[in-house]
Structure formats: structure tokens, C-alpha cells
Enzyme design. Sequence first.
Site, mmCIF file in Angstrom:
data_model
loop_
_atom_site.group_PDB
_atom_site.id
_atom_site.type_symbol
_atom_site.label_atom_id
_atom_site.label_comp_id
_atom_site.label_asym_id
_atom_site.label_seq_id
_atom_site.Cartn_x
_atom_site.Cartn_y
_atom_site.Cartn_z
ATOM 1 C CG ASP A 269 -1.963 -1.097 1.178
ATOM 2 O OD1 ASP A 269 -1.976 -1.847 0.179
ATOM 3 O OD2 ASP A 269 -2.752 -1.223 2.134
ATOM 4 C CG PHE A 273 5.669 7.868 -0.545
ATOM 5 C CD1 PHE A 273 6.049 8.843 -1.448
ATOM 6 C CD2 PHE A 273 4.327 7.784 -0.187
ATOM 7 C CE1 PHE A 273 5.123 9.733 -1.980
ATOM 8 C CE2 PHE A 273 3.391 8.668 -0.704
ATOM 9 C CZ PHE A 273 3.793 9.651 -1.611
ATOM 10 C CB ALA A 284 7.305 -5.591 2.837
ATOM 11 C CB SER A 285 2.916 -8.901 2.528
ATOM 12 O OG SER A 285 2.001 -9.584 1.692
ATOM 13 C CG LEU A 337 20.454 -8.016 13.050
ATOM 14 C CD1 LEU A 337 20.212 -9.373 12.404
ATOM 15 C CD2 LEU A 337 21.066 -8.186 14.430
ATOM 16 N N GLY A 338 22.032 -4.206 10.834
ATOM 17 C CA GLY A 338 22.828 -3.567 9.801
ATOM 18 C C GLY A 338 21.929 -2.835 8.831
ATOM 19 C CE1 TYR A 544 -3.352 -2.420 6.719
ATOM 20 C CE2 TYR A 544 -3.144 -4.292 5.225
ATOM 21 C CZ TYR A 544 -2.621 -3.138 5.789
ATOM 22 O OH TYR A 544 -1.372 -2.703 5.431
#
Length: 635
Positions: A269, A273, A284-285, A337-338, A544
Site C-alpha cells: 500500500d 514511497f 513486507a507483503s 543488525l545492519g 486489516y
Amino acid sequence: VTMQASHRDAAARRVASLASQFGESPQPVQLQRLNAAASETNGHRKEVMPEAPPKWSSELRQDGWGYEDTEFDIVEGEQIGLKGKRYPFSGMVFPNFRPWVEKVVGINVEDRAEVRPASRPAPPVLNAAFVEAAKGNYNRVSTSDRDRLFHGHGHTCQEVYAMRFGKLERVPDMVVWPGSHEHVERLVRLANEHDVCIIPFGGGTSVSGALLCPAEEKRMIVSLDMHEMNQIKWIDTENGLVCMEAGIVGQDMKRRLEAEGFTIGHEPDSLEFSSLGGWIATRASGMKKSAYGNIEDMLVRVKMVTSIGTIDRKVEVPRLSMGPDIQHMVLGSEGTLGVVTEAVIRLRPLPPASKYGSIVFPDLESGVKFMHELARQRAAPASIRLVDNEQFQFGLALKPKQTNPFAPIVDGFKKVYVTQWHGFDPLQMCVATLAMEGSPTEIARQHKVIRTIAAHFRGLDAGAENGFRGYFLTFMIAYLRDFGMKFHYIAESFETSVPWSNVLMLCEGVKRRVRTATKAAGVSQEPFVSCRVTQTYDSGACVYFYFGFSWKGLSDPVATFSAVEDAARDEILALGGSLSHHHGVGKHRQHWLQAQISDTGVAMLSGVKRAVDPKNVFGSGNLVGDGSGVPSHTH
């Protein structure tokens, strides 16, 4: 040059491999074969023309979502319209929207909140030795108040409220824009040497509190903005791979890959950006998960700079068995972690056609059963979303002003057809929006299968317009949240994943819990709360929720909202839902992490953190904090 060096390395490995077949001293004919093999290795990788860093990033709003020139507001004739020129419905008014938000949502558009922009941050804490040593290892640097504030928050409603009516406790002291992987390696090494804290910044779209600086952090905090590392390095057409720098954002990636005839199909969604590195760091999905998978299904190779060195798997293969997958430690690491600098992602040919659609159901239960059956038969299109009645009405209210004089007549016939001929209750019905891809023949076949399954659950075809408007609403929801905040209305979305057996129970239970929690918290008006079922799997789905209420009369709107949101999350977990499907944990959901993954799970994450980042250079405080366990003060 970097791409050519990469090709030379790959060719050298191929040559070395083949040379071993000939012994130590290959003959001239054998050398010809080796050279031909090396050329073959390079031949199917296409260089992509470099592109300057995006200019639109300077056009983004400081204290809310999206572009400065785009917002919902009261326009001509005291109606609500969408300002700007960037979106399909920009410049249009929505005649039904103001009556709906006043009656159903409870927003009083005559009572505008007085914005008190976040106060100027404290002077930056600068580590002089680091600042001096870092010179020459970045493209840009800034210590301006505006840049520091912009990089000091994400987009939870609590953070946006602080930017408009309050104050951020701590913000970065310096913002640095590296231009290469080598820049990042040197900056991280210097931060390790000089005891400086780094918080990676991708698109800034986090809704987990991940970008908030720990208030107790005394060291200099550097926000490492990856936007200028935005190149597509190469496209491998034969193997279906693309190598990209981590700072490239979704809208630019989509445009550039489509110009080459390809896509990766990842469309969250926040596509406009959010960045590739952010997608990886949060697991992510996207809305087209059914066709392309989630980010972990697309990732082939990732490069991440840690405070003790760079993680980089040496092969680009579809699968391997070499112990636990190190890349899965990078996925979901949330900048602790980085910093991800580069990734190789699976590539797909651009579908020749696409089509929107929608199907209306008599109630949410019928719609959920349809979604489950669609998943069971593996018949889901690229994207499908089932929205409840509240969101269905929301979408109808956002219908722009009609210019066709016959449109109201047609809409009237549709309403009669659905409500009277088929007996659907307008206050119960829900709709599934579809996005289908493929050849025209494939789309027609998909649509036929979907409609056949829907018919078993009394589903009726509702046309492409409702489908398109449903997906348009996806990109508008954060703008609409910010519209509400102008009028003393605080709102947010959150998500979870849940087994099919619990989907309907969870939808109903969480909405009920939000209503009781807002009442108990002293909120005078009924809250608006709705849900949608999105990404589907064999064994469950992502759900959601959207909810909001008027804060008028509340002494601490953010504390009240957070208490209600926490109650909703407790209900989700009690009903078998996950802590998050794809937004991540950050600091916003840290409170529940230990109970969800066990003490041993926290110990494992803490052990990795201490081993890879012993000085807590990546000190955002997300997940398990500095490696000593889940921080107790963050909730």
C-alpha cells in the site's frame, strides 16, 4: 564499473571451474572454450541506464503522509475534495463524502483543530571525530532542523500527532545520504570506531515506531538515508533476475522496470514511497501477493553492512541447503543488525493486460467463505480484497461528482437489482475487489472461475468501477487519516494474520473490543471501526482493521488511542491472530514480542544481535533492543 567488475568476477569463477577440468595448463583450444564460457556468462545481463536520485522526495509533507500539494480538504461549495494533480481523482469533489463523515464517522468539519507544529529540536549532539572522519564518504549531509525532524519519525498516528500538536523527544543529530555500498561500509566502520548510533532510513513509511529515536540515547544519532542509492544495476533476462540498490522506492522501480518490459510484482500500500531495503527489513507483503509472493519469496540475494562486516551470499540460485538461511536473519531485522545496500530479486515479464472487477455479497460471512474457497482452489487473482459493510459504504461515499446525467439512473437500477431483486441488506452487504493480470484470454478465464465460485455464496458481479475505486482508496487511506486529524479525529490501521477457522470470529471480536474499549476510555462518540480480508493463503489470511474516534474533550488523545489500540491487539492475540503480518514489530508492538516467540526465541535474537552488533551501532531499539532482551520501557 561496478557491474563490469561483478561480471568479471562471475566470469573468473566460471573460467576457474572449467579450467579445473583441463588441469593446470590448458591448451589454446581449451582456452578458446574458456573464453567463450566467460562471454556467455556476461551476455544475458543488461545494464540499465543510471538515473538521478528522485526529486520528489523534497516535495513530501513534513507532518503527514505523502505530497505537500495533495490533501483532502473543504473546497468549493463546502464539499470535500482532493487537492493536487497527482492521482486519478485529484481536483475532484466527492459530494456524498461530507454527509457520510459527519453522520457515520462523527467528524465535525466546522471544528478545525489548531495545529501547533513540533517545536524546534534540541541542538544536535555531534561527535567531532566522526564528523571529520566521515567527510568524503557520502553524497550529502545535513544537520538542519527540517531534515532532522523529517527523519525522526514514521507514520503511526501517534507520530503524526506529535508533529502537528506536540513534540518528538529525540531526533537524529545528522542526516547522511551515502552514494554507494563502499560509502556505507566506511560510515558504519567509523560509527563503530567512534561510538556513534546509526538508524537506517528507507522511505520513512514505517507504522511500527521503528524510526523513533530512543529518548535515552546519549550518543550522536545518524540517520542513514538510502534514497541516493537508487540504481537498477543490471537485469538478467535469461535467469529472470534484477539487481537493485536498496534505496530505490517502489514507484520509481515500477516505472523503470515496466519501461524494460518487466515487473517484480511487489506492490504494498506504501508503494509510492517505501523502499526495497525497507521491504526486506520488515518482511513486507504486497497487494499482488497471490501472483508474485511476499518479499521473502522474491529475494534471491541480499547484501547488508553490519558493524563487523558485510553479509553477502556468493551465489544467485533458486534454492540451496547450507544450514539455516542467513538471509532470513536479514529479512525482518528492522535495522537492528545492519543496513541493506543491495538485493537481487526475481523478475517477471510485464503482464500484457490487467482488469479490475468486484463482487458483492449479502454479508461478511458469505464473503469470507468465498475467500476461503478461492484460496482452497488456488484460484485467487493477482489481488483480491474483501471489505466489510463499513468500508463498502466508505468507498461509495468517495464516489466523485458525476458528469454523466444518466449515471444516477443507472446507479438506481443497480441498487434496486441488488437490494430488492436479490434481497441484499444495504447495511450488511460487503464487496470483494479484484485485480486480474495476464493475457485477455487468461483474464477472462480467471474472471469466469471467480464468478462461478462466488455464485455458490450468492455473490453478484458488481463491475470494474467499484474494483478500481477500491484500489484507489488504498492509496488514499493515509491522506484520509490526516484529513480527520484536521478536525480532532484520530485514526489508524493495523493488521494481522489468522487461520481461516478464526477469520470471521476475529473480525467481529476485534470490532466489538474497539467499541467497548473506547467507551471505557471515556470517548463520548461511537468509534468508526471496519476491516478487510486481504492476502490469502492455504491456511489463513491477512486481516486489516481501521478505527478512529473524535478526541474532542480528551486530555491525552494519544494515550487514549494507544490504550484502545492495545486492547484491540490483545483481542487479536487471544483469537489466534499474529502480532503482525507485514508491518513489523518496531517499538510499537515490542510489548508482546516475548510472549509470542518465547523466552528462547528472544534469547536467539539477542544472541545474534550481540554477535553482529556488539557495540549496538544500530541502536534503533527495535525488536530486542541492544541484545539484552526486549526493552521494558518502550510500551
